[in-house]
Enzyme design. Structure first.
Site, PDB file in Angstrom:
ATOM      1  N   GLY A 202     -52.561  47.496   4.673  1.00 35.41           N
ATOM      2  CA  GLY A 202     -53.873  47.650   5.284  1.00 35.41           C
ATOM      3  C   GLY A 202     -54.327  46.430   6.072  1.00 35.41           C
ATOM      4  N   THR A 203     -55.507  46.577   6.698  1.00 34.61           N
ATOM      5  CA  THR A 203     -56.067  45.528   7.557  1.00 34.61           C
ATOM      6  C   THR A 203     -56.367  44.253   6.796  1.00 34.61           C
ATOM      7  OG1 THR A 203     -57.009  47.146   9.085  1.00 34.61           O
ATOM      8  CG2 THR A 203     -58.014  44.965   9.061  1.00 34.61           C
TER       9      THR A 203
ATOM     10  N   GLU B 220     -49.127  55.580   7.099  1.00 37.91           N
ATOM     11  CA  GLU B 220     -49.841  54.423   7.648  1.00 37.91           C
ATOM     12  C   GLU B 220     -49.250  54.093   9.011  1.00 37.91           C
ATOM     13  OE1 GLU B 220     -51.573  51.057   8.934  1.00 37.91           O
ATOM     14  OE2 GLU B 220     -52.357  52.367   7.364  1.00 37.91           O
TER      15      GLU B 220
ATOM     16  N   HIS C 251     -73.812  23.131 -17.873  1.00 40.89           N
ATOM     17  CA  HIS C 251     -74.161  22.024 -16.975  1.00 40.89           C
ATOM     18  C   HIS C 251     -72.980  21.056 -16.890  1.00 40.89           C
ATOM     19  CE1 HIS C 251     -76.480  18.657 -15.296  1.00 40.89           C
ATOM     20  NE2 HIS C 251     -75.885  17.890 -16.213  1.00 40.89           N
TER      21      HIS C 251
END
Length: 486
Positions: A45-46, A39, A467
């Site tokens: 990672g991004t 990497e 609900h």
């Protein structure tokens, strides 16, 4: 005499630690395979470092601030005007990101996985070379290779842009102090997310977009719902205009910069942070900052893909088939760089498909139903076909809209903004939907499951949903479909 670097042979070589790549590397290592993952600069990672995680952490804080400003409407007395403390905010974001990066460091240290932070370059098919942190040059060949290098903010060719200190979606996250005003180039998903976020934090935002309406991929009515919400948050939206050039201002924005603390008028490199944008309609926009958000471009530069036998598409993405195989044998690509929809969940889907394919069960990614959420306030969730796409395909359908404020849960929370739109085919199938309102991303998952299960819209309409929840709005939405059909 230069000594030849010995080639290390491994079962799996992963170039780029995006969502698909890192997940595949860890999965393969757990099965006993030898794995090397290289990497370039982002552990995890991004998404974790400069995209989904930090931006949505900021969005959460901005929404909380907005809620606190309306506390009295909910019967709560609060002393003083709530405000954002940027030092505490940075600590909050860094804490969230830091914890996830630390967790990834632990996972990458698992037996069988050799994680290297370095820039890899192909020197032959399935073979890369890189220099590790210790200065050692290594050459690794994988029995199979996966490329998952992602994408980076696209920078337009705009006169004067190199002369000012503009921001991208990634560098914006490192801002030490909020500008009082900001111009954003681009009314796509990234642009509108930042416009909403920054407006809630008190920044005067001007959103500049060349299309007829923001969010080009959305129907005009859906885009208008989002635009109205942004405008109510204080965002000025200018559509149908293109930026022709940028420069350091000499007018009000420059004067405003002069009033700020020392060091804020210019960046470390001496470039002006205040900008003047010349527009195609002859007007000017001046602000204390500029965010360039015109899309993302695949990260392929420096990989030397030609040496690997990997071809690119006309748009610069790695060319792959329905099984994510590149033009080179035993070499695959996944995520943004492969032209997959630029969302972390799409890259995660690539991982799942590739894991099966590499295990001997070829799995196609064609025809996937990939939703997405745009984290404005409120948020937009989209899945399936838009109304424009359905008409272009010549389908027979009903398009129905329900005001989000009609949902009982929205009434209890005084959340009246937004609307839900659904497309139902003549056969009762759910073709697509755009939900704009509170908790839209969460409700959308139920709709996604209904579509995957091939449910007729009446089955969702008649489902007994608790609900009062936002999910109950699906009953009302599909009741409206029935009423519209007569």
């Amino acid at each position: 005499m230069v000594q030849e670097v010995a080639v290390e042979e491994v079962d799996l070589l992963v170039v780029g630690g995006g969502k698909a790549g890192k997940s595949l590397a860890m999965s393969a290592a757990k099965t006993g395979q030898s794995v090397v993952m290289v990497e370039r600069d982002k552990i995890g990672g991004t998404c974790i470092n400069v995209a989904c995680i930090p931006t949505k952490t900021l969005v959460g804080s901005a929404r909380l601030l907005a809620a606190m400003r309306t506390a009295s409407e909910h019967g709560i007395e609060a002393d003083g005007e709530p405000r954002m403390n940027l030092t505490l905010l940075r600590e909050h974001v860094h804490g969230v990101v830091g914890a996830m990066v630390a967790a990834h460091k632990q996972m990458f240290a698992a037996p069988g996985l050799d994680f290297v932070l370095a820039s890899a370059r192909f020197v032959a098919p399935r073979t890369v070379e890189f220099t590790d942190a210790a200065g050692v040059t290594r050459r690794v060949r994988g029995r199979r290779v996966v490329i998952n290098t992602g994408a980076t903010p696209a920078i337009p060719s705009l006169p004067g842009l190199e002369e000012v200190d503009y921001f991208t979606s990634e560098t914006m996250l490192a801002l030490e102090e909020l500008p009082r005003s900001l111009a954003i180039l681009g009314g796509g998903y990234i642009g509108v997310e930042f416009a909403s976020l920054l407006a809630l934090l008190g920044v005067r935002v001007t959103l500049l977009h060349g299309g007829e309406h923001i969010l080009n991929r959305e129907d005009a009515d859906v885009a208008q719902w989002v635009a109205q919400a942004l405008e109510e948050q204080g965002v000025e939206i200018r559509t149908g205009v293109r930026a022709l050039a940028v420069s350091a201002p000499t007018g009000p924005a420059a004067a405003a910069q002069g009033e700020r603390a020392a060091g804020q008028a210019t960046a470390a490199d001496g470039k002006s942070r205040a900008v003047r944008v010349e527009l195609s309609d002859g007007s000017l926009v001046e602000s204390e900052g500029l965010l360039v958000a015109v899309g993302r471009t695949p990260v392929t530069e420096g990989l030397n893909l030609e040496a690997a036998g990997v071809e690119l598409t006309e748009r610069g993405f790695i060319k792959v088939d329905d099984y994510l195989a590149t033009t080179a044998p035993d070499t695959y690509a996944a995520g943004d760089v492969a032209g997959t929809a630029q969302f972390t969940h799409a890259s995660w889907s690539d991982f799942r498909a590739l894991r099966r394919t590499l295990a001997g069960e070829p799995t196609s990614v064609a025809g996937r139903l990939i939703p997405y959420a745009v984290f404005t306030t409120p948020e937009l969730y989209r899945i399936g076909l838009s109304e424009a796409e359905a008409r272009q395909a010549g389908l027979d359908f009903t398009a129905t809209v329900l005001p989000a404020g009609a949902i009982p849960r929205a009434k209890t929370e005084r959340q009246g903004a937004g609307a839900w739109k659904v497309l139902v085919g003549a056969d009762g199938s759910i073709l697509g939907a755009a939900l704009f309102g509170p908790q839209a991303g969460e409700v959308g998952t139920a709709l996604h499951m209904a579509m995957l299960g091939g449910l007729d819209y009446t089955q969702v309409r008649d489902a007994v949903i608790a609900h009062p929840t936002y999910g109950e709005g699906l009953n009302l939405l599909f009741d409206a479909v029935t009423a519209q059909r007569g």
